[in-house]
Write an enzyme that holds these catalytic residues in place. Structure first.
Site, mmCIF file in Angstrom:
data_model
loop_
_atom_site.group_PDB
_atom_site.id
_atom_site.type_symbol
_atom_site.label_atom_id
_atom_site.label_comp_id
_atom_site.label_asym_id
_atom_site.label_seq_id
_atom_site.Cartn_x
_atom_site.Cartn_y
_atom_site.Cartn_z
ATOM 1 C CD GLU A 9 4.452 6.600 -5.979
ATOM 2 O OE1 GLU A 9 4.500 7.271 -4.946
ATOM 3 O OE2 GLU A 9 3.834 5.516 -6.074
ATOM 4 N N GLY B 149 5.230 3.286 1.144
ATOM 5 C CA GLY B 149 6.213 3.844 0.224
ATOM 6 C C GLY B 149 5.658 3.833 -1.180
ATOM 7 C CB SER C 45 -0.954 0.001 1.192
ATOM 8 O OG SER C 45 -0.376 0.711 2.262
ATOM 9 C CE LYS C 46 0.447 6.335 -4.096
ATOM 10 N NZ LYS C 46 0.839 5.815 -5.385
ATOM 11 N NE ARG C 47 -0.879 3.983 6.535
ATOM 12 C CZ ARG C 47 -0.255 3.416 7.562
ATOM 13 N NH1 ARG C 47 -0.074 2.119 7.556
ATOM 14 N NH2 ARG C 47 0.160 4.135 8.565
#
Length: 487
Positions: free
Chosen positions: A258, A252, A248-250
């Site tokens: 990205e 990294g 998940s995004k949180r």
RNA sequence: GGCGCAUUCGUCUAGGGGUCCAGGACGCCGCCCUCUCACGGCGGUAACACGGGUUCGAAUCCCGUAUGCGCUACCA
């Protein structure tokens, strides 16, 4: 037994609801590998039927991310949203052939029943209320204008298939629900669209994420209902974050874009992702796309989820940074050079190339590399006073650097052997070890206490810049660092 | 809740009944190389989820349990 031979037609079918996720990229990579090794075609299809969540800009983003990472497709991109009429038409066919039927049950009622069943601990299946409707009744309700959905009539026998990754799979009829093909507003559902497209596009191998494993019986039933050849399926495990939860995004970065922006090489990302769940057999891990194509086989695809290990990606990127021909790295490096003001051929190319050569084994990302090369072109460097403290207290250092500067300026030929001889002579004349001069000199020229071998650094730096930096550093040692507040 | 899938060092993995007191890689630690750092080389640390079977013999086969994940929609 599950070996794949001969030409294949594979597809990658992302929804344009966001940037290309590394999990999606890995799925695309395995399809790419399969297509390239077996021959055939790779079809790119954008599943944008969810108008609410789909974004046209994302369609372009996804394509550019795929291109960047090195996945090649032969056909498409096809937009699923442009094929809605076709999907609907095929559902009508099923309605006519008895493979599907109209369902007039109000969704709210079904929801109620579903919750009821769940409370009892039972699996909920559509109770086929409307399957038992007489033709006359259907006609009547149609005439009354009652809304209806179209449901697929699932078979009463178990559905079996051989998953390329997981082996034999069997789903009993109790687990098979008469799912919706057409919503009451006439729009096709995902399951219908996917299968119609896969049939029309002649897909032979469906390699996709594990989240579709439970949907596969539905799809197989549809392929059969259409009288189409059922493709082979292979379900890839998910990629997990370090917390063992779905990446998940949180935690990294998760999007290919990205990683690109952080300074990873596409070759490294491709290699890393390919090895996350696939083992080529030998013990080598740094493999080019060519080599992976040679080695690829679906049997060696792993069935268990893998944690995305950023450290290892970093290592792999460093391997590519130091191993690839510089010419292959340069185009990817360009944006990062621009970021630090060295882009667009503004600086001496020969010096830049030499500096990159010196620093590539020391960088993990393209960003690091671009940063490392800045001192070679800076007119003046910033020094960290804390790191220079030990030189300030030693008057011999400033004096020695001054002497070194004089001798280097007098050198007829700027070459590292000669440079080294001068430095050692300076040290010897003052009765100190060479290191006592080498380290402050490195600081003077690069603003850092660690870096490439000093004489290589000097050679690349050039006579003029070397003299300039030495002079200013010595001056700083004598004046500024003493008077400036320390901190 | 139901159904499904998965489970070897911290992480990625090799292993498909004896060759495994489990091999490689990342990370970490140490040594070598060396003007520093990195690269490279050498060495070390560390795992078969648990419990039952089957078998002369199991990491490998079977059954449970546990844990994790997925699906369970007129979302995709």
């Amino acid at each position: 037994m599950t070996e794949v031979r001969g030409p294949v037609r594979v597809r990658f079918a992302p929804s344009p609801t966001g940037f290309l996720h590394v999990g999606g990229a890995r799925t695309a990579i395995y399809n790419d590998l399969l297509r390239q090794s077996a021959g055939g075609a790779f079809v790119l299809r954008i599943e944008d039927t969810d108008r609410e969540r789909s974004d046209e800009a994302m369609t372009h983003q996804i394509q550019s991310a795929l291109q960047w990472v090195g996945v090649e497709w032969d056909e498409g991109p096809f937009l699923q949203s442009e094929r809605l009429d076709r999907h609907r038409a095929r559902a009508e066919e099923l309605l006519a052939s008895g493979g599907a039927y109209r369902c007039f049950c109000p969704p709210e009622e079904l929801d109620r029943q579903r919750q009821e069943a769940q409370r009892r601990g039972d699996a909920f299946r559509y109770p086929r209320t409307c399957l038992r409707l007489s033709e006359a009744e259907v006609r009547e309700r149609l005439a009354r204008g009652e809304p209806f959905a179209v449901r697929c009539r699932m078979p009463d026998e178990p559905i079996r298939f051989h998953d390329l990754v997981r082996g034999d799979m069997e789903f009993p009829p109790e687990a098979l629900d008469d799912f919706v093909l057409l919503r009451s507003d006439g729009t096709p559902t995902y399951h219908l669209s996917v299968v119609v497209d896969d049939v029309d596009m002649g897909i032979t191998h469906v390699i996709r994420g594990e989240d579709h494993l439970s949907n596969t019986p539905k799809h197989i039933a549809l392929f059969r209902a259409f009288g189409a050849v059922v493709p082979a399926f292979g379900h890839l495990p998910l990629i997990l974050g370090p917390d063992r939860k779905r990446l998940s995004k949180r935690i990294g970065s998760t999007a290919v874009e990205e990683f690109r922006a952080e300074g990873f090489l596409p070759q490294a990302l491709y290699n890393f992702l390919a090895l996350l769940g696939w083992n080529p057999g030998g013990e080598r891990e740094i493999l080019s796309r060519r080599e992976m194509i040679e080695l690829f086989s679906v049997e060696r695809l792993n069935a268990s989820a893998a944690v995305f290990d950023r450290e290892k990606l970093g290592w792999m990127n460093a391997q590519y940074l130091s191993g690839l021909p510089l010419a292959e790295i340069r185009p990817h490096l360009e944006p990062f050079l621009a970021e630090v003001g060295l882009g667009g051929g503004k600086v001496d190319e020969a010096r830049l190339a030499a500096a990159l050569e010196l620093h590539r084994t020391r960088a993990r990302t393209l960003r690091d590399l671009a940063q490392a090369v800045v001192p070679y072109f800076a007119s003046q460097l910033d020094y960290d006073q804390a790191l220079c403290g030990k030189y300030v207290d030693d008057p011999k250092v400033a004096e020695g650097l001054g002497a070194l500067r004089e001798r280097l300026l007098a050198l007829p030929e700027w070459e590292k052997g000669a440079i080294e001889a001068e430095l050692r002579a300076v040290a010897e004349a003052r009765g100190v070890k060479a290191g006592a001069i080498i380290h402050p000199t490195r600081m003077a020229l690069s603003g850092a206490s660690a870096g490439p071998p000093l004489f290589d650094l000097l050679e690349v730096m050039g006579q003029e810049a070397t003299a300039r930096h030495l002079e200013r550093f010595a001056a700083c040692l004598r004046e500024e660092f003493r008077t400036a507040p320390t901190g």
